[in-house]
Design an enzyme around this catalytic site. Structure first.
Site, PDB file in Angstrom:
ATOM      1  N   LYS A  21       0.841  -1.211   0.000  1.00  0.00           N
ATOM      2  CA  LYS A  21       0.000   0.000   0.000  1.00  0.00           C
ATOM      3  C   LYS A  21       0.872   1.256   0.000  1.00  0.00           C
ATOM      4  O   LYS A  21       0.682   2.157  -0.803  1.00  0.00           O
ATOM      5  CB  LYS A  21      -0.885  -0.003   1.260  1.00  0.00           C
ATOM      6  CG  LYS A  21      -1.508   1.337   1.604  1.00  0.00           C
ATOM      7  CD  LYS A  21      -2.426   1.258   2.793  1.00  0.00           C
ATOM      8  CE  LYS A  21      -1.796   1.477   4.139  1.00  0.00           C
ATOM      9  NZ  LYS A  21      -1.439   2.865   4.497  1.00  0.00           N
ATOM     10  N   ASN A  22       1.830   1.288   0.927  1.00  0.00           N
ATOM     11  CA  ASN A  22       2.581   2.529   1.123  1.00  0.00           C
ATOM     12  C   ASN A  22       3.625   2.800   0.034  1.00  0.00           C
ATOM     13  O   ASN A  22       4.202   3.886   0.000  1.00  0.00           O
ATOM     14  CB  ASN A  22       3.208   2.545   2.525  1.00  0.00           C
ATOM     15  CG  ASN A  22       2.146   2.691   3.599  1.00  0.00           C
ATOM     16  OD1 ASN A  22       1.003   3.052   3.307  1.00  0.00           O
ATOM     17  ND2 ASN A  22       2.505   2.394   4.840  1.00  0.00           N
ATOM     18  N   ARG A  90      -4.281   9.700   3.900  1.00  0.00           N
ATOM     19  CA  ARG A  90      -3.045  10.395   4.262  1.00  0.00           C
ATOM     20  C   ARG A  90      -2.208  10.678   3.017  1.00  0.00           C
ATOM     21  O   ARG A  90      -1.607  11.736   2.855  1.00  0.00           O
ATOM     22  CB  ARG A  90      -2.269   9.480   5.215  1.00  0.00           C
ATOM     23  CG  ARG A  90      -1.053  10.079   5.818  1.00  0.00           C
ATOM     24  CD  ARG A  90      -1.419  11.002   6.928  1.00  0.00           C
ATOM     25  NE  ARG A  90      -0.295  11.791   7.380  1.00  0.00           N
ATOM     26  CZ  ARG A  90      -0.415  12.944   7.995  1.00  0.00           C
ATOM     27  NH1 ARG A  90      -1.599  13.460   8.221  1.00  0.00           N
ATOM     28  NH2 ARG A  90       0.641  13.596   8.388  1.00  0.00           N
ATOM     29  N   CYS A 114      -5.452   7.753   9.128  1.00  0.00           N
ATOM     30  CA  CYS A 114      -5.699   7.232  10.470  1.00  0.00           C
ATOM     31  C   CYS A 114      -5.321   8.263  11.515  1.00  0.00           C
ATOM     32  O   CYS A 114      -4.341   8.989  11.353  1.00  0.00           O
ATOM     33  CB  CYS A 114      -4.870   5.974  10.711  1.00  0.00           C
ATOM     34  SG  CYS A 114      -5.409   4.571   9.740  1.00  0.00           S
ATOM     35  N   ARG A 119      -0.440  14.195  13.725  1.00  0.00           N
ATOM     36  CA  ARG A 119       0.176  13.869  12.429  1.00  0.00           C
ATOM     37  C   ARG A 119       0.311  15.129  11.578  1.00  0.00           C
ATOM     38  O   ARG A 119      -0.404  15.337  10.595  1.00  0.00           O
ATOM     39  CB  ARG A 119      -0.638  12.815  11.664  1.00  0.00           C
ATOM     40  CG  ARG A 119      -0.597  11.463  12.305  1.00  0.00           C
ATOM     41  CD  ARG A 119      -1.232  10.404  11.430  1.00  0.00           C
ATOM     42  NE  ARG A 119      -0.325   9.897  10.409  1.00  0.00           N
ATOM     43  CZ  ARG A 119      -0.648   8.970   9.536  1.00  0.00           C
ATOM     44  NH1 ARG A 119      -1.862   8.461   9.514  1.00  0.00           N
ATOM     45  NH2 ARG A 119       0.228   8.548   8.641  1.00  0.00           N
ATOM     46  N   PRO A 120       1.241  16.010  11.967  1.00  0.00           N
ATOM     47  CA  PRO A 120       1.401  17.258  11.209  1.00  0.00           C
ATOM     48  C   PRO A 120       2.046  17.009   9.844  1.00  0.00           C
ATOM     49  O   PRO A 120       2.559  15.917   9.585  1.00  0.00           O
ATOM     50  CB  PRO A 120       2.341  18.076  12.105  1.00  0.00           C
ATOM     51  CG  PRO A 120       3.086  17.081  12.921  1.00  0.00           C
ATOM     52  CD  PRO A 120       2.212  15.872  13.047  1.00  0.00           C
ATOM     53  N   ILE A 121       2.026  18.027   8.969  1.00  0.00           N
ATOM     54  CA  ILE A 121       2.748  17.917   7.691  1.00  0.00           C
ATOM     55  C   ILE A 121       3.812  19.016   7.597  1.00  0.00           C
ATOM     56  O   ILE A 121       4.233  19.409   6.520  1.00  0.00           O
ATOM     57  CB  ILE A 121       1.804  17.942   6.453  1.00  0.00           C
ATOM     58  CG1 ILE A 121       0.909  19.191   6.466  1.00  0.00           C
ATOM     59  CG2 ILE A 121       0.981  16.680   6.354  1.00  0.00           C
ATOM     60  CD1 ILE A 121       0.228  19.435   5.120  1.00  0.00           C
ATOM     61  N   ASP A 122       4.240  19.497   8.786  1.00  0.00           N
ATOM     62  CA  ASP A 122       5.211  20.604   8.792  1.00  0.00           C
ATOM     63  C   ASP A 122       6.531  20.244   8.101  1.00  0.00           C
ATOM     64  O   ASP A 122       7.142  21.095   7.437  1.00  0.00           O
ATOM     65  CB  ASP A 122       5.461  21.085  10.224  1.00  0.00           C
ATOM     66  CG  ASP A 122       5.850  19.971  11.188  1.00  0.00           C
ATOM     67  OD1 ASP A 122       5.450  18.817  10.954  1.00  0.00           O
ATOM     68  OD2 ASP A 122       6.558  20.235  12.172  1.00  0.00           O
ATOM     69  N   ASP A 303       3.643   0.157  12.115  1.00  0.00           N
ATOM     70  CA  ASP A 303       2.386  -0.344  11.541  1.00  0.00           C
ATOM     71  C   ASP A 303       1.999  -1.713  12.094  1.00  0.00           C
ATOM     72  O   ASP A 303       0.854  -2.144  11.921  1.00  0.00           O
ATOM     73  CB  ASP A 303       2.472  -0.409  10.008  1.00  0.00           C
ATOM     74  CG  ASP A 303       2.535   0.974   9.397  1.00  0.00           C
ATOM     75  OD1 ASP A 303       2.279   1.960  10.116  1.00  0.00           O
ATOM     76  OD2 ASP A 303       2.858   1.079   8.195  1.00  0.00           O
TER      77      ASP A 303
HETATM   78  N1  EPU Z   1       6.145  13.918  11.360  1.00  0.00           N
HETATM   79  C1  EPU Z   1       6.069  15.252  11.735  1.00  0.00           C
HETATM   80  N2  EPU Z   1       5.845  16.169  10.758  1.00  0.00           N
HETATM   81  C2  EPU Z   1       5.674  15.818   9.458  1.00  0.00           C
HETATM   82  C3  EPU Z   1       5.739  14.461   9.083  1.00  0.00           C
HETATM   83  C4  EPU Z   1       5.986  13.528  10.068  1.00  0.00           C
HETATM   84  O1  EPU Z   1       6.217  15.602  12.903  1.00  0.00           O
HETATM   85  O2  EPU Z   1       5.487  16.722   8.621  1.00  0.00           O
HETATM   86  C5  EPU Z   1       6.433  12.909  12.381  1.00  0.00           C
HETATM   87  C6  EPU Z   1       5.279  11.944  12.597  1.00  0.00           C
HETATM   88  O3  EPU Z   1       4.337  12.450  13.521  1.00  0.00           O
HETATM   89  C7  EPU Z   1       5.989  10.696  13.090  1.00  0.00           C
HETATM   90  C8  EPU Z   1       7.291  10.725  12.304  1.00  0.00           C
HETATM   91  O4  EPU Z   1       7.482  12.075  11.906  1.00  0.00           O
HETATM   92  O5  EPU Z   1       6.285  10.823  14.448  1.00  0.00           O
HETATM   93  C9  EPU Z   1       7.376   9.829  11.104  1.00  0.00           C
HETATM   94  O6  EPU Z   1       6.201   9.961  10.318  1.00  0.00           O
HETATM   95  P1  EPU Z   1       6.233   9.687   8.742  1.00  0.00           P
HETATM   96  O7  EPU Z   1       6.239  10.984   8.050  1.00  0.00           O
HETATM   97  O8  EPU Z   1       7.337   8.726   8.447  1.00  0.00           O
HETATM   98  O9  EPU Z   1       4.832   8.987   8.530  1.00  0.00           O
HETATM   99  P2  EPU Z   1       3.858   9.163   7.282  1.00  0.00           P
HETATM  100  O10 EPU Z   1       4.612   9.431   6.051  1.00  0.00           O
HETATM  101  O11 EPU Z   1       2.753  10.102   7.646  1.00  0.00           O
HETATM  102  C10 EPU Z   1       3.868   6.677   6.511  1.00  0.00           C
HETATM  103  C11 EPU Z   1       2.821   5.620   6.304  1.00  0.00           C
HETATM  104  C12 EPU Z   1       2.309   5.146   7.645  1.00  0.00           C
HETATM  105  C13 EPU Z   1       3.471   4.629   8.479  1.00  0.00           C
HETATM  106  C14 EPU Z   1       4.567   5.704   8.588  1.00  0.00           C
HETATM  107  C15 EPU Z   1       5.824   5.219   9.300  1.00  0.00           C
HETATM  108  C16 EPU Z   1       1.800   6.178   4.200  1.00  0.00           C
HETATM  109  C17 EPU Z   1       0.642   6.721   3.473  1.00  0.00           C
HETATM  110  N3  EPU Z   1       1.720   6.171   5.523  1.00  0.00           N
HETATM  111  O12 EPU Z   1       3.212   7.739   7.213  1.00  0.00           O
HETATM  112  O13 EPU Z   1       1.411   4.083   7.381  1.00  0.00           O
HETATM  113  O14 EPU Z   1       3.016   4.287   9.761  1.00  0.00           O
HETATM  114  O15 EPU Z   1       4.942   6.157   7.276  1.00  0.00           O
HETATM  115  O16 EPU Z   1       6.349   4.124   8.665  1.00  0.00           O
HETATM  116  O17 EPU Z   1       2.772   5.741   3.600  1.00  0.00           O
HETATM  117  C18 EPU Z   1      -0.293   2.561   7.924  1.00  0.00           C
HETATM  118  O18 EPU Z   1      -0.053   1.975   6.860  1.00  0.00           O
HETATM  119  O19 EPU Z   1      -1.041   2.076   8.827  1.00  0.00           O
HETATM  120  C19 EPU Z   1       0.303   3.867   8.150  1.00  0.00           C
HETATM  121  C20 EPU Z   1      -0.154   4.712   9.059  1.00  0.00           C
END
Ligand code: EPU
Length: 415
Positions: A21-22, A90, A114, A119-122, A303
């Site tokens: 998926k990811n 997401r 989820c 879950r910020p996007i900063d 995950d």
């Molecule tokens: N974070 C920030 N700011 C940001 C982005 C991330 O503070 O702008 C923090 C997050 O809160 C977390 C860490 O950085 O503490 C890492 O987050 P990451 O960005 O790696 O997560 P993501 O890209 O939002 C993807 C997967 C998730 C998976 C995570 C970690 C997708 C669509 N989602 O999320 O998948 O848990 O990487 O491997 O690829 C799932 O499949 O159940 C799922 C949630």
């Protein structure tokens, strides 16, 4: 969707693992980087992919989907992504990086997905700014436009899968070379790098988790087979380990990408045997408790944390899990308590404390994707039967879960 799960002694047979998926979600967005057709094989048939395809169609992409193969082309996509599905998943944030690459601007809503705590996007937005884009937000939409004041280095404060892929998408067609420091090197990120390089990008791994991106003017279409879903494989491996009379083989997988998962499962005394691209789990009558640290790859993946928590309710003693990626991913805990699970979140230490528990069937609710799979497993462990509500959450990320579960002898039916 509501299901009834009955106590299941064990799961048996073979389980075919779908594509990731990811990795598939950003791969579909990468199609926006070229005018040519992109062919993606091994795409899982799950709700998040349906939603992503709907969004891509809404901005003018055309595609076909047959036997897990998507052929997709974006002749002239719109930079305005206004459809409501953006807020449902997401991964819609990958449309930002992809459209910035193709159109140098994007107007888009905030991503959903989820609820795993904050879950910020900063990090994504800082990366875009570092790459020379101006980001304006009004609380409902983000408007991002190229201004041309690009830095040559950007550094993530923390490893981020989505942030790294977005920085790659946004930078691979910008002039000059960009270094991305403290990049995430999860297998799904490497799969996207392989895809982008096949499309003509020039991305190289440097020592110390640095990615170097030499900008190219144009990308082309290609054919790419998506990596297997290590989270789906791991979920079924943990399911088999959770039920005492299981003998389950998952395939096709790459053992090297599941090493930590295998080693944690083995440390509970469960038997794991690897043969080529297949992994066999023979569950143990009694499990040993374990302490597990969750972190970015190659640590045990976040995950699978909720499903591991469920399995450890069967271990003889106290287990501890510390999730350093999403410490707030704890929606399963309250539901497991309703089944009699002795499981707590210790906020002072940011860890989940789990004690051996005899679960009894009850009515519970799945709050997010991995919570949903974990609660199904708990239902199979519990005496009598368990009703699980909101099981549609599992369809977001697992292909045909009910059919697959039934095919290995798991007692589940939709009601
Ligand atoms: N974070 C920030 N700011 C940001 C982005 C991330 O503070 O702008 C923090 C997050 O809160 C977390 C860490 O950085 O503490 C890492 O987050 P990451 O960005 O790696 O997560 P993501 O890209 O939002 C993807 C997967 C998730 C998976 C995570 C970690 C997708 C669509 N989602 O999320 O998948 O848990 O990487 O491997 O690829 C799932 O499949 O159940 C799922 C949630």
């Amino acid at each position: 969707m509501i299901v009834k799960v009955s106590k299941t002694a064990g799961v048996h047979g073979e389980l075919l693992v779908s594509g990731s998926k990811n990795a598939s979600l950003p791969a579909l967005c990468a199609s926006l980087l070229t005018k040519e057709w992109l062919t993606l094989e091994n795409v899982p048939l799950i709700d998040d992919i349906d939603k992503m395809l709907k969004i891509l169609k809404s901005i003018g992409c055309e595609y076909t989907l047959e036997n897990h193969t998507v052929r997709i082309r974006s002749a002239n996509p719109s930079y305005k992504v206004l459809t409501e599905e953006v807020g449902d998943i997401r991964a819609s944030y990958y449309l930002m990086g992809a459209l910035l690459s193709r159109k140098k601007k994007v107007l888009i809503g905030y991503p959903g997905g989820c609820n795993l705590g904050s879950r910020p996007i900063d990090f994504h937005l800082k990366a875009f700014r570092d790459l020379g884009f101006r980001v304006t937000e009004n609380g409902q939409f983000l408007h991002i436009v190229y201004e041309g004041t690009k830095k040559h280095r950007l550094r993530f404060a923390k490893e981020t899968v989505g942030g790294t892929i977005n920085a790659l998408l946004a930078s691979c067609r910008l002039e000059g070379t960009t270094l991305i420091e403290n990049a995430s090197l999860e297998p799904e990120v490497l799969d996207i790098i392989e895809l982008l390089n096949k499309m003509g990008a020039k991305i190289e791994r440097k020592p110390g988790r640095v990615l170097s991106v030499a900008g190219v003017a144009k990308l082309k279409g290609t054919t790419h087979k998506i990596l297997f879903d290590r989270m789906e494989a791991g979920s079924y491996m943990l399911l088999a380990s959770s039920l005492p009379n299981s003998n389950l083989t998952v395939y096709p997988v790459e053992e090297s990408l599941l090493r930590t998962v295998i080693s944690v499962i083995r440390s509970t005394k469960t038997k794991v045997k690897v043969t080529g691209d297949a992994i066999n789990i023979k569950s143990a009558e009694n499990l040993k408790p374990v302490n597990v640290l969750i972190g970015p790859y190659p640590f045990f993946p976040t995950d699978l944390q909720q499903i591991l928590s469920v399995m450890l309710l069967r271990a003889e003693g106290e287990s501890l899990i510390e999730d350093t990626v999403f410490p707030g991913r704890i929606s399963h805990i309250g539901e497991l308590k309703k089944l009699g699970g002795r499981i707590e979140f210790d906020g002072s230490q940011n860890r989940i404390v789990i004690h051996q528990s005899r679960l009894k069937g009850s009515r519970i609710k799945a709050h997010d994707l991995r919570c949903a799979f974990g609660l199904l497993v708990a239902g199979g462990m519990a005496d009598n039967s368990t009703i699980v509500e909101n099981v549609e959450n599992v369809l977001r990320g697992y292909e045909n879960p009910l059919q697959k579960l039934k095919s290995i002898g798991f007692l589940i039916e939709e009601i």
